[in-house]
Scaffold this active site. Structure first.
Site, PDB file in Angstrom:
ATOM      1  N   LYS A 184       0.831  -1.205   0.000  1.00 55.73           N
ATOM      2  CA  LYS A 184       0.000   0.000   0.000  1.00 55.73           C
ATOM      3  C   LYS A 184       0.873   1.265   0.000  1.00 55.73           C
ATOM      4  CE  LYS A 184      -4.098  -1.887  -0.069  1.00 55.73           C
ATOM      5  NZ  LYS A 184      -3.858  -3.322  -0.262  1.00 55.73           N
TER       6      LYS A 184
HETATM    7  C1  LIG Z   1     -10.045  -2.696  -1.639  1.00 54.24           C
HETATM    8  C2  LIG Z   1      -9.382  -3.444  -0.522  1.00 54.24           C
HETATM    9  N1  LIG Z   1     -10.033  -3.588   0.633  1.00 54.24           N
HETATM   10  C3  LIG Z   1      -9.496  -4.212   1.690  1.00 54.24           C
HETATM   11  C4  LIG Z   1      -8.237  -4.751   1.612  1.00 54.24           C
HETATM   12  C5  LIG Z   1      -7.711  -5.506   2.780  1.00 54.24           C
HETATM   13  O1  LIG Z   1      -6.620  -4.886   3.339  1.00 54.24           O
HETATM   14  P1  LIG Z   1      -5.698  -5.678   4.383  1.00 54.24           P
HETATM   15  O2  LIG Z   1      -4.779  -6.550   3.594  1.00 54.24           O
HETATM   16  O3  LIG Z   1      -4.980  -4.587   5.121  1.00 54.24           O
HETATM   17  O4  LIG Z   1      -6.603  -6.441   5.261  1.00 54.24           O
HETATM   18  C6  LIG Z   1      -7.501  -4.627   0.439  1.00 54.24           C
HETATM   19  C7  LIG Z   1      -6.146  -5.205   0.367  1.00 54.24           C
HETATM   20  O5  LIG Z   1      -5.505  -5.352  -0.604  1.00 54.24           O
HETATM   21  C8  LIG Z   1      -8.084  -3.962  -0.669  1.00 54.24           C
HETATM   22  O6  LIG Z   1      -7.430  -3.849  -1.829  1.00 54.24           O
END
Ligand SMILES: Cc1ncc(COP(=O)(O)O)c(C=O)c1O
Length: 386
Positions: A184
């Site tokens: 990210k």
């Molecule tokens: C649109 C979206 N929502 C939620 C997430 C989940 O994030 P995390 O990996 O921090 O749980 C991601 C992760 O890539 C994502 O792209």
């Protein structure tokens, strides 16, 4: 062809992060503590929200938001099919039904008109996604939410630093989750923050994030803490360690520089690719500041003799890493079988998917890297031009 592989995304951990991690390790307090508190508060400040809670992922943030809003079995939550599956899994985790609504063609964010059509008496929330770092149409969505008395849960996994009409993402929904996953635009390796202006909601999410123990349970081994706690709900284990929070604080100190470089690279792509008629470049909604987590292009397949998968393969052979964001959720076997939306249900999302390629974008990329990606893309396209 490039001599070395260029990944589609890459974290950039600097000396500042390493020094802060060493400090955390030497402090003797390595789980949730003052650094996690600081990270939550600083992200809330950046995002224009009153309160922030550091958690183990954006998935955890969104799950806590749904659980904190007491959404559960019998409820429906409207969201987009054009997202990472985490946005939809969390709705399933609380026992509610994900109801999908198609996206807008230009921004690939959820279409407010489709949200309106999907509302039923069981609808309990709208869960939006700022696709690639582009804020969705928060004003139109807020108006719908107000009319139907629904909370908006913003999945801003891609959108730390984005804003809409001068207001930061994080200040535009009832509750907003950010992701600090490895690739990210700000990373702690794994992690996230959930922000809101609602004191009661953040208190509930805080309790739920640590087994359902009352509020300051994380302090129970400190001099100022108490051994006594009460469990008021069967909560989760979603707290963030101070080691990871230290990385986040270091990243936050450099975040403006990261975002400046991402925006420059996007300009670099636009100037290099604008003449290539077989490629549609991402468009920024007027009034939006894009966080540029992703640089997704769309292929004009009608002008090519091959499909998207072949272009990805050929770019890989040129040492250029790419990916696809996203396989629409309703096409994955679990959701195909449980939600029962047949292929063709969300034509805009399905069309976007067929054409989508995410090109490399990370702040350490050089002008030379940009040249390499664009030269490789032009070469592959010239080969398959109709
Ligand atoms: C649109 C979206 N929502 C939620 C997430 C989940 O994030 P995390 O990996 O921090 O749980 C991601 C992760 O890539 C994502 O792209």
């Amino acid at each position: 062809m490039r001599a070395t592989f260029l990944p589609v995304a890459q974290p950039w951990i600097g000396e500042r992060e390493k020094a802060l991690v060493m400090e955390a390790l030497e402090s003797g307090w390595v789980t949730t503590g003052p650094r996690a508190q600081e990270l939550g508060a600083r992200i809330a400040e950046l995002a224009g929200a009153r309160r922030g809670l550091a958690v183990s992922s954006c998935t955890a943030a969104l799950h806590l938001a749904l659980a904190g809003l007491e959404i559960g079995p019998g409820d429906e939550v409207i969201t987009t099919p054009y997202t990472f599956v985490a946005s939809v899994n969390v709705i399933t985790h609380v026992g509610a039904r994900p109801v999908l609504a198609d996206i807008e063609p230009g921004t690939l964010c959820i279409d407010p008109a489709a949200i309106e059509r999907a509302i039923t008496p069981r609808t309990r929330a709208i869960l939006t996604v700022d696709y690639g770092g582009q804020p969705c149409d928060y004003d139109a969505i807020a108006a719908i939410a107000r009319r139907h008395s629904l909370p908006v849960i913003a999945d801003a996994a891609h959108a730390l630093g984005a804003s809409w009409r001068g207001r930061p993402v994080g200040s535009l929904a009832t509750v907003t989750g950010f992701s600090f996953y490895a690739i990210k635009n700000l990373t702690t390796g794994e992690g996230g923050v959930v922000v809101t202006d609602d004191d009661a909601l953040i208190e509930r999410m805080t309790v739920l994030s640590l087994h359902g123990m009352n509020r300051d349970a994380w302090k129970r081994y400190a001099a100022t803490g108490s051994w006594y706690y009460e469990v008021t709900a069967p909560g989760f284990k979603y707290n963030l360690s101070d080691i990871l929070a230290a990385i986040g604080i270091g990243q936050l100190d450099r975040f403006a520089e990261f975002q400046r470089r991402r925006a420059e690279l996007v300009q670099g792509y636009a100037s290099r690719l604008q003449g290539l008629a077989e490629v549609r470049l991402p468009r920024v909604r007027e009034g939006a500041v894009h966080a540029w987590h992703l640089y997704p292009i769309a292929l004009e397949l009608e002008r090519l003799t091959c499909d998207r998968a072949r272009v990805i393969e050929e770019l890989r052979a040129e040492n250029i890493g790419t990916t696809v964001n996203f396989i629409p959720v309703h096409l994955h076997p679990w959701y195909r079988d449980t939600l029962g939306y047949p292929a063709g249900s969300f034509p805009v999302a399905e069309d976007a998917f067929r054409r989508a390629i995410t090109l490399p974008l990370h702040p350490r990329m050089s002008e030379r890297d940009l040249d390499d990606v664009c030269a490789a893309l032009a070469k592959v396209i010239a080969h398959f031009r109709r």
